[in-house]
Write a protein that holds these residues in place. Sequence first.
Motif, short mmCIF file in Angstrom:
data_model
loop_
_atom_site.label_atom_id
_atom_site.label_comp_id
_atom_site.label_asym_id
_atom_site.label_seq_id
_atom_site.Cartn_x
_atom_site.Cartn_y
_atom_site.Cartn_z
N GLN A 40 4.57 -9.60 -17.12
CA GLN A 40 3.39 -9.99 -16.34
C GLN A 40 3.28 -9.08 -15.11
N VAL A 41 2.05 -8.70 -14.79
CA VAL A 41 1.81 -7.79 -13.67
C VAL A 41 0.71 -8.38 -12.80
N ASN A 42 1.01 -8.59 -11.54
CA ASN A 42 0.04 -9.13 -10.58
C ASN A 42 0.09 -8.31 -9.30
N ALA A 43 -0.88 -8.54 -8.43
CA ALA A 43 -0.92 -7.83 -7.15
C ALA A 43 -1.17 -8.81 -6.02
N ILE A 44 -0.65 -8.47 -4.86
CA ILE A 44 -0.94 -9.22 -3.65
C ILE A 44 -1.64 -8.31 -2.65
N ALA A 45 -2.44 -8.91 -1.81
CA ALA A 45 -3.04 -8.23 -0.66
C ALA A 45 -2.59 -9.00 0.57
N PRO A 46 -1.45 -8.63 1.14
CA PRO A 46 -0.87 -9.42 2.22
C PRO A 46 -1.42 -9.03 3.59
N ASN A 59 2.72 -5.91 -7.51
CA ASN A 59 2.26 -4.73 -6.79
C ASN A 59 1.68 -5.14 -5.44
N THR A 60 1.67 -4.22 -4.50
CA THR A 60 1.21 -4.51 -3.15
C THR A 60 -0.04 -3.71 -2.83
N SER A 61 -1.17 -4.39 -2.78
CA SER A 61 -2.42 -3.79 -2.35
C SER A 61 -2.66 -4.18 -0.90
N SER A 62 -3.90 -4.36 -0.51
CA SER A 62 -4.23 -4.64 0.88
C SER A 62 -5.68 -5.05 0.97
N ALA A 80 -0.20 12.74 0.83
CA ALA A 80 1.03 12.02 1.16
C ALA A 80 0.87 10.52 0.94
N VAL A 81 -0.26 9.98 1.37
CA VAL A 81 -0.49 8.54 1.20
C VAL A 81 -0.69 8.19 -0.27
N MET A 82 -1.41 9.04 -1.00
CA MET A 82 -1.57 8.81 -2.44
C MET A 82 -0.21 8.87 -3.15
N ARG A 83 0.62 9.80 -2.74
CA ARG A 83 1.93 9.94 -3.38
C ARG A 83 2.77 8.69 -3.20
N VAL A 84 2.88 8.23 -1.97
CA VAL A 84 3.78 7.11 -1.70
C VAL A 84 3.23 5.80 -2.27
N HIS A 85 1.94 5.54 -2.07
CA HIS A 85 1.39 4.26 -2.53
C HIS A 85 1.12 4.25 -4.02
N LEU A 86 0.37 5.21 -4.53
CA LEU A 86 0.00 5.19 -5.95
C LEU A 86 1.13 5.71 -6.85
N ARG A 87 1.61 6.91 -6.58
CA ARG A 87 2.72 7.44 -7.38
C ARG A 87 3.96 6.57 -7.21
N LYS A 139 -4.83 1.90 -2.04
CA LYS A 139 -4.65 0.47 -2.29
C LYS A 139 -5.64 -0.07 -3.31
N ALA A 140 -6.86 0.50 -3.35
CA ALA A 140 -7.81 0.13 -4.40
C ALA A 140 -7.30 0.63 -5.75
N GLY A 141 -6.71 1.82 -5.77
CA GLY A 141 -6.15 2.35 -7.00
C GLY A 141 -5.04 1.48 -7.55
N ILE A 142 -4.25 0.87 -6.68
CA ILE A 142 -3.17 -0.02 -7.11
C ILE A 142 -3.73 -1.22 -7.86
N LEU A 143 -4.90 -1.69 -7.47
CA LEU A 143 -5.53 -2.81 -8.18
C LEU A 143 -5.88 -2.40 -9.60
#
Length: 293
Positions: free
Chosen positions: A195-201, A155-158, A119-126, A175-179
């Motif tokens: 352009q594609v960037n990520a934040i870890a808020p 994108n939103t990592s952590s 479920a967490v992989m689906r919502v965050h990564l997918r 969240k590592a996969g999102i990076l």
Amino acid sequence: MSGLAEGRTVIVTGAGRGLGRAHALAFAAEGAAVVVNDLGVGRDGRPAADSPAAAVVAEILALGGRAVAHLGDITTEEGAAGLVALALDSYGRLDTLVNNAGFLRDRMLVNLDVEDWDAVMRVHLRGHFLPLRQAAAHWRAEAKAGRPAAGRIVNTSSGAGLLGSVGQGNYSAAKAGILGLTFVAAAEFASYGVQVNAIAPSARTRMTEGAIAAALPEPEDVSPLVVWLGSDASAGVTGRVFEAEGGRITVMEGWRPGPAVHSATRWSPAEAGEAARKLLAQAEPPLPVYGAR
């Protein structure tokens, strides 16, 4: 406000509450038309009774901005396609995608059910991949038609994705996969003008509710960086990761080669171990995993 996002159409997923809501309001305040996506589920991803996306749209409209709600599930191909289609149908263009949707199902690894992992992989990564793919397909078509856009994806990592977090193995892995997804997308989409960037808020949201939340800054403190990354003003910035907490912004430098040694012949296990220990003595120690004792 400076009008930094004037004329842009921005999609924000998971924008009904917390960080997503703050981002949506901040983009609207800077002149953007905003597509506010939120499925309206609880902190654990299970159905809830209200429609927070509609409430955020009402806030934006009351302030004189432009916004429309999308209540679809962006972890499905139909939902992600509908999200991009709604932006194009409503405002005739798409300029920025902020992938923010997510939830938690925390367990220690030995107690973590496969269902909660998936479920967490689906919502965050997918849930990052599908909207990103739909948006990029639109920008690729525009570029091929001679209408290149200044497309932006945030994108939103952590911190959990950067360092790990005890009790959050599924969330940390996602969240590592999102990076990794961010780095590949930045390289692949550059020729389309994207352009594609990520934040870890780090911010006080319902995902951080509890004892730690009281010490965290407000979600609105993160949004200025997100708006800048999602605007024309960030030209030339891509494939980067930023930590954002309160008034602090940090450029994360990620994995870089450290000490190394080479052997002209194949190592024996004992030799490899001895070499590894010598290298570790020269290397910077890793930062601790969140929650580790």
